[in-house]
Design an enzyme around this catalytic site. Structure first.
Site, PDB file in Angstrom:
ATOM      1  N   CYS A  52      33.735   2.535   7.986  1.00  0.00           N
ATOM      2  CA  CYS A  52      33.749   1.163   7.470  1.00  0.00           C
ATOM      3  C   CYS A  52      32.352   0.557   7.444  1.00  0.00           C
ATOM      4  CB  CYS A  52      34.688   0.291   8.301  1.00  0.00           C
ATOM      5  SG  CYS A  52      34.267   0.224  10.050  1.00  0.00           S
ATOM      6  N   HIS A 101      18.023  11.241  12.171  1.00  0.00           N
ATOM      7  CA  HIS A 101      18.981  10.194  11.825  1.00  0.00           C
ATOM      8  C   HIS A 101      20.410  10.622  12.178  1.00  0.00           C
ATOM      9  CE1 HIS A 101      20.659   6.738   9.731  1.00  0.00           C
ATOM     10  NE2 HIS A 101      21.499   7.560   9.127  1.00  0.00           N
TER      11      HIS A 101
END
Length: 447
Positions: A52, A101
């Site tokens: 989300c 990352h």
């Protein structure tokens, strides 16, 4: 042929929700997107992490420039974005930065809530999905497997997720501290909104045995009660039933106090002085502060919870510093493996050339030594193999060791030139890209 890693995406920090929702995926859409991406020019493997709060595409490509251009086109077309929106809201990480990352994402260091645990499961699901759709490859497999390992290691070694930082979880955690455990305890929840739902989830997880839910709308209370095997009651019964609860969590939309001191004094008399834990997470407050003066009552409001959360956040930040050190060591390990891939084709080609020379010279020698017995021919063959293996042992061993250094690609190319090796995919036109990988490693190691 060398493969290079990249990550293209956006998250809650880089883009507002109205942009993020343009690139949201359903399960079938992710499967379709993986197939489409994996078939693009130069992309050998890919994986999509979609939650989300983020959508990220990780890939391994033979041509970084072509691979990134293809993904950019895909993202713009899929999200019906303007090129300026891509520039403004998306981040592009390559090589070392892409690896770092993903490791930070899996560790919960890039999440809206620092150190949250759900993201690790989402990364694992994303990887499994890529495998199921046959969209991953060797590099993506190893990258995501190590990212999952890193996420587990960070949590186990730093305890970053051991300090609750959500209102609902902190409330239940405090109750557990007051009672020394919630197994077999009873709870009453006032209100049936989102916060009540989250709180109930944590209460059930901690072993609360009996749950009573009171709400102005009995139907909504009943619906919520069914989800946790609780009991729904009309709001006017709160006073008479509260004595049954060890824990009372209140989060209603009332504009006035719903629990006052006289009511609580009566409840405590019915409980025979047994302690009760009250948590008021409503704004405006549901519980009169004077209730805290009643003997046996432990009252916390949302400011009290926020103080605990602030303290826990500070602990998570300390743990995050430890996590960054773990991540850096894991990146170094992954890069050693990644760099070794550049020398493997050279080693294979060198061994093949050595075997070809051995077979050629062995055939010529045996052609002149026709009087040898089969046993003697085998001895000559073993001798030839031993000479070739010993001659190549040191160059191969040294090349494997240099593979983990910034100069590894140079030694690989020197060996190719010295032995006139024809290594597919590693001719001069690929040298600049390899230099980028090494330079990225060098700069980040120095920094």
């Amino acid at each position: 042929m060398p493969l290079f890693i990249f990550a293209v995406g956006l998250n809650h920090k880089s883009a507002p929700v109205e942009v993020r929702e343009k690139l949201s995926f359903t399960e079938p859409q992710i499967a379709e997107a993986l197939t489409q991406l994996e078939g693009m020019n130069g992309i050998e493997g890919c994986c999509i992490v979609a939650t989300c709060n983020r959508t990220e595409i990780y890939g391994a490509c033979t041509d970084m420039e072509a691979g990134l251009a293809a993904v950019k086109r895909f993202v713009i077309e899929r999200g019906r974005l303007k090129p300026s929106e891509f520039s403004n809201y998306f981040y592009v990480h390559t090589l070392y930065d892409a690896i770092r990352h993903l490791f930070r994402v899996a560790s919960g260091l890039d999440s809206m809530v620092l150190g949250e645990t759900q993201i690790l499961g989402q990364v694992r699901t994303a990887y499994q999905r890529a495998c199921n759709e046959r969209a991953s490859n060797g590099i993506i497999n190893t990258l995501f497997q190590q990212a999952i390992t890193v996420g587990k290691r960070v949590r186990s070694e730093t305890g970053i997720d051991q300090h609750p930082v959500s209102i609902s979880y902190t409330a239940v955690e405090l109750a557990e501290q007051v009672f020394g455990g919630l197994a077999g305890r009873s709870a009453m929840v006032l209100g049936a909104g989102k916060m009540s739902v989250l709180t109930l989830k944590h209460l059930v997880a901690q072993g609360v045995e009996k749950i009573i839910i009171a709400n102005r709308s009995v139907e909504k209370a009943q619906e919520l009660a069914q989800s946790c095997n609780g009991e729904a009651i009309p709001f006017h019964q709160v006073h008479e039933r509260m004595a049954e609860a060890d824990i009372v969590i209140s989060c209603t939309a009332a504009t006035h106090y719903v629990i006052r001191r006289p009511m609580m004094e009566d409840v405590m008399e019915k409980r025979g002085g047994k302690p009760v834990f009250l948590i008021d997470i409503a704004v405006p407050r549901d519980i009169d502060p004077e209730v805290a003066q009643v003997s046996g009552v432990h009252l916390y409001d949302i400011d009290d919870l926020q103080h605990v959360i602030d303290k826990n956040l500070e602990e998570r930040r300390k743990a995050a510093l430890e996590a960054e050190e773990i991540i850096e060591s894991e990146i170094a390990q992954f890069l050693r493996w990644l760099n070794s891939l550049f020398v493997i084709p050279t080693i294979v080609s060198l061994k093949q050339k050595g075997n070809q020379i051995r077979e050629k010279e062995l055939d010529r020698a045996l052609g002149k030594l026709k009087h040898l017995t089969e046993k003697e021919k085998k001895l000559v063959g073993s001798l030839a193999s031993s000479i070739v293996n010993q001659l190549l042992h040191d160059p191969i061993t040294q090349l494997r060791q240099y593979a983990a250094t910034p100069e590894g690609h140079l030694y690989s190319e020197i060996l190719q030139n010295l032995f006139c090796l024809d290594v597919p995919g590693q001719r001069q036109k690929h040298a600049p890209m390899r230099l980028h990988v090494v330079e990225a490693t060098r700069q980040n190691s120095a920094g």
